[in-house]
Design a protein around this motif. Structure first.
Motif, PDB file in Angstrom:
ATOM      1  N   ALA A   1       0.831  -1.203   0.000  1.00 48.47           N
ATOM      2  CA  ALA A   1       0.000   0.000   0.000  1.00 48.47           C
ATOM      3  C   ALA A   1       0.868   1.257   0.000  1.00 48.47           C
ATOM      4  O   ALA A   1       0.610   2.202  -0.756  1.00 48.47           O
ATOM      5  N   CYS A   2       1.885   1.272   0.832  1.00 46.55           N
ATOM      6  CA  CYS A   2       2.772   2.438   0.889  1.00 46.55           C
ATOM      7  C   CYS A   2       3.514   2.623  -0.433  1.00 46.55           C
ATOM      8  O   CYS A   2       3.648   3.750  -0.931  1.00 46.55           O
ATOM      9  N   SER A   3       3.991   1.539  -1.017  1.00 50.55           N
ATOM     10  CA  SER A   3       4.743   1.626  -2.269  1.00 50.55           C
ATOM     11  C   SER A   3       3.897   2.202  -3.394  1.00 50.55           C
ATOM     12  O   SER A   3       4.408   2.901  -4.276  1.00 50.55           O
ATOM     13  N   ALA A   4       2.586   1.919  -3.374  1.00 54.96           N
ATOM     14  CA  ALA A   4       1.697   2.421  -4.418  1.00 54.96           C
ATOM     15  C   ALA A   4       1.317   3.880  -4.202  1.00 54.96           C
ATOM     16  O   ALA A   4       1.133   4.627  -5.165  1.00 54.96           O
ATOM     17  N   VAL A   5       1.209   4.303  -2.946  1.00 55.15           N
ATOM     18  CA  VAL A   5       0.703   5.640  -2.641  1.00 55.15           C
ATOM     19  C   VAL A   5       1.815   6.668  -2.476  1.00 55.15           C
ATOM     20  O   VAL A   5       1.659   7.836  -2.868  1.00 55.15           O
ATOM     21  N   VAL A   6       2.934   6.269  -1.899  1.00 51.49           N
ATOM     22  CA  VAL A   6       4.002   7.224  -1.579  1.00 51.49           C
ATOM     23  C   VAL A   6       4.463   8.046  -2.785  1.00 51.49           C
ATOM     24  O   VAL A   6       4.605   9.275  -2.684  1.00 51.49           O
ATOM     25  N   PRO A   7       4.737   7.440  -3.948  1.00 49.88           N
ATOM     26  CA  PRO A   7       5.198   8.270  -5.069  1.00 49.88           C
ATOM     27  C   PRO A   7       4.212   9.370  -5.446  1.00 49.88           C
ATOM     28  O   PRO A   7       4.623  10.471  -5.844  1.00 49.88           O
ATOM     29  N   LEU A   8       2.926   9.099  -5.306  1.00 53.08           N
ATOM     30  CA  LEU A   8       1.912  10.097  -5.622  1.00 53.08           C
ATOM     31  C   LEU A   8       1.936  11.231  -4.610  1.00 53.08           C
ATOM     32  O   LEU A   8       1.823  12.408  -4.968  1.00 53.08           O
ATOM     33  N   MET A   9       2.078  10.884  -3.335  1.00 56.15           N
ATOM     34  CA  MET A   9       2.156  11.908  -2.294  1.00 56.15           C
ATOM     35  C   MET A   9       3.416  12.751  -2.446  1.00 56.15           C
ATOM     36  O   MET A   9       3.376  13.984  -2.318  1.00 56.15           O
ATOM     37  N   VAL A  10       4.535  12.098  -2.722  1.00 60.00           N
ATOM     38  CA  VAL A  10       5.803  12.819  -2.886  1.00 60.00           C
ATOM     39  C   VAL A  10       5.726  13.786  -4.061  1.00 60.00           C
ATOM     40  O   VAL A  10       6.184  14.932  -3.980  1.00 60.00           O
ATOM     41  N   ALA A  11       5.118  13.339  -5.153  1.00 61.72           N
ATOM     42  CA  ALA A  11       4.988  14.195  -6.332  1.00 61.72           C
ATOM     43  C   ALA A  11       4.168  15.438  -6.029  1.00 61.72           C
ATOM     44  O   ALA A  11       4.415  16.514  -6.590  1.00 61.72           O
ATOM     45  N   ARG A  12       3.191  15.302  -5.109  1.00 62.05           N
ATOM     46  CA  ARG A  12       2.342  16.442  -4.749  1.00 62.05           C
ATOM     47  C   ARG A  12       2.904  17.236  -3.578  1.00 62.05           C
ATOM     48  O   ARG A  12       2.420  18.326  -3.261  1.00 62.05           O
ATOM     49  N   GLY A  13       3.895  16.672  -2.894  1.00 62.84           N
ATOM     50  CA  GLY A  13       4.517  17.365  -1.776  1.00 62.84           C
ATOM     51  C   GLY A  13       3.690  17.395  -0.509  1.00 62.84           C
ATOM     52  O   GLY A  13       3.903  18.247   0.362  1.00 62.84           O
TER      53      GLY A  13
END
Length: 240
Positions: free
Chosen positions: A115-127
């Motif tokens: 779950a973290c691997s799928a969501v983290v890149p999206l959160m990081v991209a949005r800051g």
């Protein structure tokens, strides 16, 4: 992987993803988030009573990633992730076969990582973003007959604290909740955690209520940068 109850995308609310949302602690957390104004996507093998219910196996990394894309398409950007999906059993160490270990590891720590691997890149991209992982009091203190479960829950603590250090500069805040024995169906009626002798050993003489654990999750999601890599343990005073 199937999804149900696709909502109207015009109704914009902050979006939270809760794994294991169909029952027990996950359902309580999802319900509390809905009450607090979040649009909740629930991941579970069974349907969940959430804004968007997605039936998916959290041990399948590819399916989880695809399901996250469904959530972002239907509800909008995921602002919060709560990883609740997990299994529990009481078993002596001599009875823990490779398959027993593999299943416990795959669901509890594997599901959290997927779950973290799928969501983290999206959160990081949005800051921005907030993640709360669900560990257990047993992951900190251990327990007789729960070695495999405690091992996975201890791993979640280490994983979460490491992730917190890694992501804080990207505006993503990671924390954990480690509940004590909770009054959910996960604990069988004859579980030693329901025994009167155990309950009377607790300062408040009762199991933790799911709503109390949900309250700890909500607190961490709303804490912003005041809470980074922290572990809250609503446990009826079992560990002080």
């Amino acid at each position: 992987m199937t999804s149900t109850d696709h909502p109207d995308p015009v109704a914009k609310r902050p979006v939270a993803l809760v794994t294991g949302a169909a029952r027990g602690l996950g359902a309580a957390i999802a319900g509390a988030l809905e009450d607090a104004g979040w649009a909740v996507a629930g991941f579970d093998l069974a349907p969940s009573a959430t804004t968007l219910s997605v039936q998916v196996d959290v041990t399948d990394a590819s399916a989880v990633e695809k399901s996250v894309r469904i959530v972002e398409s239907d509800l909008g950007p995921i602002g919060a992730l709560v990883t609740v999906a997990g299994i529990y059993e009481e078993l002596p160490i001599d009875d823990m076969t490779d398959s027993v270990w593999d299943r416990m590891l795959a669901v509890n720590i594997g599901g959290t990582i997927n779950a973290c691997s799928a969501v983290v890149p999206l959160m990081v991209a949005r800051g921005s973003g907030a993640i709360v992982t669900i560990s257990s009091d047993l992951g900190v203190g251990g327990s007789q007959g729960d070695a495999h479960y405690a091992a996975t829950k201890g791993a979640i603590v280490g994983f979460s604290r490491s992730l917190a250090r890694e992501l804080v500069s990207d505006g993503v805040f990671v924390n954990s909740v480690a509940p004590g024995a909770a009054d959910t169906a996960m604990l069988a009626a004859d579980s030693p955690w329901r025994a009167e002798s155990f309950l009377q050993s607790l300062p408040v003489a009762r199991l933790v209520r799911p709503d109390e654990i949900a309250g700890a999750v909500l607190f961490l999601l709303e804490a912003g940068d005041t809470m980074v890599g922290q572990l809250l343990s609503p446990n009826s005073g079992a560990t002080i």
